[in-house]
Design an enzyme around this catalytic site. Sequence first.
Site, PDB file in Angstrom:
ATOM      1  N   HIS A 247     -17.546  38.514 -13.831  1.00 11.41           N
ATOM      2  CA  HIS A 247     -16.594  38.010 -12.838  1.00 11.41           C
ATOM      3  C   HIS A 247     -15.621  39.117 -12.456  1.00 11.41           C
ATOM      4  CE1 HIS A 247     -14.248  37.854 -16.505  1.00 11.41           C
ATOM      5  NE2 HIS A 247     -13.145  37.726 -15.772  1.00 11.41           N
ATOM      6  N   ASP A 249     -11.490  39.398 -11.581  1.00 12.43           N
ATOM      7  CA  ASP A 249     -10.277  38.593 -11.724  1.00 12.43           C
ATOM      8  C   ASP A 249      -9.726  38.252 -10.340  1.00 12.43           C
ATOM      9  OD1 ASP A 249     -10.511  38.836 -14.440  1.00 12.43           O
ATOM     10  OD2 ASP A 249      -8.993  40.401 -14.644  1.00 12.43           O
ATOM     11  N   HIS A 303     -16.671  42.526 -14.391  1.00 15.30           N
ATOM     12  CA  HIS A 303     -16.615  42.813 -15.825  1.00 15.30           C
ATOM     13  C   HIS A 303     -16.951  41.557 -16.621  1.00 15.30           C
ATOM     14  CE1 HIS A 303     -12.569  41.539 -14.564  1.00 15.30           C
ATOM     15  NE2 HIS A 303     -12.371  41.099 -15.790  1.00 15.30           N
ATOM     16  N   ARG A 313     -13.565  38.487 -32.298  1.00 11.82           N
ATOM     17  CA  ARG A 313     -12.811  39.375 -31.409  1.00 11.82           C
ATOM     18  C   ARG A 313     -11.678  38.574 -30.777  1.00 11.82           C
ATOM     19  NH1 ARG A 313     -13.523  40.912 -25.650  1.00 11.82           N
ATOM     20  NH2 ARG A 313     -12.500  42.934 -25.337  1.00 11.82           N
TER      21      ARG A 313
END
Length: 376
Positions: A247, A249, A303, A313
């Site tokens: 996607h 942002d 990204h 994470r």
Amino acid sequence: MECIIKLPQRFNKNKSKKNPLRIFDSTVLNHQPDHIPQEFVWPDHEKPSKNVPILQVPVIDLAGFLSNDPLLVSEAERLVSEAAKKHGFFLVTNHGVDERLLSTAHKLMDTFFKSPNYEKLKAQRKVGETTGYASSFVGRFKENLPWKETLSFSFSPTEKSENYSQTVKNYISKTMGDGYKDFGSVYQEYAETMSNLSLKIMELLGMSLGIKREHFREFFEDNESIFRLNYYPKCKQPDLVLGTGPHCDPTSLTILQQDQVSGLQVFVDNQWQSIPPIPQALVVNIGDTLMALTNGIYKSCLHRAVVNGETTRKTLAFFLCPKVDKVVKPPSELEGERAYPDFTWSMFLEFTMKHYRADMNTLEEFTNWLKNKGSF
């Protein structure tokens, strides 16, 4: 940033009315004897790649830029301009954020995400809102579910009213109770700090474009932003899933604090490339709204986040957004032939929250949506 509530008809194949999963519980899913549930398995062409190269992104010494030393300012402008025109990603160091705040904010995430499910659901995000806890997208979609949990807050630097309320701190207190008092105080301070940092970065971006240093800073001083905690549990088959799908942002600027677990990948030069964590450095990337503000000169890049088979994470993301009624329009110095029409952040937010799953074409699809609505 992923915003998904309702999709156009051509995207509704992902909509789930009878999803058997009620909540994303990685502990349970990882202990299933056979395989990862199909809802979390991504198509072959989108599955994580092995041996991903490292993306060469510039490291900007923000203290050098703020020192007003002509040589350091010029170098910072050059580096950020090159990156923003190509892929929109760069790192900032010497940013002035207290290391103790960064460390505490990261550690405190476990306080919430390791709580029992019934505790986390006290803050469950309501349909149509950006604030609250989201457990993957279970119950809403049946395909391409992200392997993650998130807790999101609304933030504005002008949020203090007559009784000096603070939205992040008060939201946590209201939904989670007094036991999360320290939790709320830390993340309130974190959001305020990142808002201030984003305005400094906006000064640099403005100067790198040859416009007045204060132009973007003033545009975003009364920002109405989003602050999010991302929790990506370990997965026994990480090669099948994604923590966050591909996607761009839709927001203006993202400041991301990574931990020491690599997972951020950017699609550049027709391949996925990673941005590994660097101690004390923050990742910054251009969003669709800023791309429109620069008339397409600076880029918002595709990204994603991959997950790890051995460890969890955790990242913290501050998404800078304009005040909802601000008109997004390039400064006169950058106008020329217009790449995108005028719009307000509230219009774009409505589109990403109600009509479209953020991807690499969000801004173009939004432009078409405006044309079909006759909004300009």
